[in-house]
Scaffold this active site. Structure first.
Site, PDB file in Angstrom:
ATOM      1  N   THR A  64      -5.150   7.996  -4.307  1.00 36.52           N
ATOM      2  CA  THR A  64      -5.196   7.917  -2.844  1.00 36.52           C
ATOM      3  C   THR A  64      -4.299   8.977  -2.229  1.00 36.52           C
ATOM      4  OG1 THR A  64      -5.652   5.565  -2.998  1.00 36.52           O
ATOM      5  CG2 THR A  64      -4.954   6.372  -0.869  1.00 36.52           C
ATOM      6  N   GLU A 103       0.814  -1.212   0.000  1.00 38.56           N
ATOM      7  CA  GLU A 103       0.000   0.000   0.000  1.00 38.56           C
ATOM      8  C   GLU A 103       0.848   1.263   0.000  1.00 38.56           C
ATOM      9  OE1 GLU A 103      -2.901  -0.593  -0.956  1.00 38.56           O
ATOM     10  OE2 GLU A 103      -4.207  -0.157   0.728  1.00 38.56           O
TER      11      GLU A 103
HETATM   12  N1  HSE Z   1      -8.080   5.003   4.794  1.00 36.10           N
HETATM   13  C1  HSE Z   1      -7.569   5.225   3.485  1.00 36.10           C
HETATM   14  C2  HSE Z   1      -7.971   6.599   3.008  1.00 36.10           C
HETATM   15  C3  HSE Z   1      -8.082   4.197   2.539  1.00 36.10           C
HETATM   16  O1  HSE Z   1      -9.136   6.956   3.191  1.00 36.10           O
HETATM   17  O2  HSE Z   1      -7.126   7.315   2.476  1.00 36.10           O
HETATM   18  C4  HSE Z   1      -7.556   4.405   1.153  1.00 36.10           C
HETATM   19  O3  HSE Z   1      -7.753   3.273   0.387  1.00 36.10           O
END
Ligand code: HSE
Length: 296
Positions: free
Chosen positions: A179, A124
């Site tokens: 992201t 990630e």
């Molecule tokens: N918790 C993370 C975000 C998940 O909201 O950025 C991203 O996949």
């Protein structure tokens, strides 16, 4: 030796549980097949994803594990993507999770849940810029998960049998490194009152999963910190949310880093109405949308 593992998509945050809550969603699956080779790490795929292992979530995970366990073999990674990438459905996490589980089986490492999630989280970092374990934990363990980082602890709770979910996936151009971009808009500092509001809702969500009470979960899907900061990135979001609530949704929020939107319900009949209402909400912003109805 060959091992094949499928891992599901997931939705992260569930409103107030930013980077802490995850829920496995059996709507989409990634499939990873590992084959032992003499040397090197190679990626085989028909999908439009990076095949250089250094730029690929599963590739990064496998390379890191080979190094950590001082394994000299090579590995071929065959990837079949089922989770749409870039829509907040934990696409990179599903590949990372399947890769870790397959590797654990292939080399008989007998890793525990925390270790599996930690290794999956390594992948990630590449896509989000920072590690967060909410999606990978849900993909590895299934069900509803709570993640505490530093030290890492993952806790799984089985969702109530009657909890249903509708996911509206808009057809949007999502930016590269989405992201990372959508983490950049979140305020670095929050007001104490906002923190209290989110903490209390998050606590009640956990209680809702423990007590198997879908109403309690649904009405606590309220986030006054991250959702307000991100919603401008999703054309039509406020209409989608309003429509879904009017159609009977128990709670509505952004799925992970977006742009998909999730709505909870405990009635299959309501879900159909909610799906239609959400599609209309996106249409009001000239955005097409694909709705997926599922039981998490
Ligand atoms: N918790 C993370 C975000 C998940 O909201 O950025 C991203 O996949």
């Amino acid at each position: 030796a060959t091992v094949t593992v499928r891992a599901p998509s997931s939705t992260a945050n569930l409103g107030p549980g930013f980077d802490v809550f995850g829920l496995a969603v059996d709507a989409f699956f990634d499939e990873i097949t590992l084959t032992k080779k003499n040397s090197g790490v190679t990626i085989v795929t028909k999908d439009n994803i990076p095949t250089n292992p250094d730029n690929n979530t599963a590739g990064l995970v496998i390379k890191n594990m080979l190094k950590k366990f001082k394994i000299k073999d090579g590995v071929e990674i065959k990837i079949k993507k089922g989770v749409p990438a870039g829509f907040g459905m934990g696409s990179s996490a599903a590949s990372a999770a399947a890769a870790v589980i397959a590797f654990n089986q292939m080399f008989e490492l007998k890793l525990d849940d925390n270790a599996l999630v930690e290794f999956a989280g390594f992948g990630e970092k590449a896509s989000a810029g920072s590690v967060h374990y909410d999606n990978v934990a849900a993909s590895v363990l299934g069900g509803f998960v709570i993640v505490r980082t530093n030290p890492l602890d993952v806790i799984k709770i089985e969702p109530p049998m009657n909890l249903r979910m509708c996911i509206a996936v808009p057809t949007l151009e999502v930016p590269k490194k989405k992201t990372k971009v959508s983490r950049g808009v979140i305020p670095k500092k929050v007001r104490l009152g906002d923190s209290i509001a989110n903490l209390s809702n998050a606590a009640v969500i956990v209680a809702g999963f423990m007590k198997k009470d879908s109403d309690l979960i649904g009405k606590s899907i309220k986030d006054v910190i991250v959702e307000p900061a991100r919603q401008h990135m999703i054309p039509g979001f406020s209409k989608v949310k309003e429509n879904a609530l009017k159609a009977g949704a128990l709670g509505v929020t952004i799925s992970g880093a977006g742009p998909s939107v999730i709505a909870f319900s405990k009635s299959n009949a309501d879900l159909k109405k909610i799906a239609l209402a959400m599609s209309k909400g996106f249409a009001s912003a000239n955005t097409k949308c694909q709705t997926v109805i599922c039981k998490p």
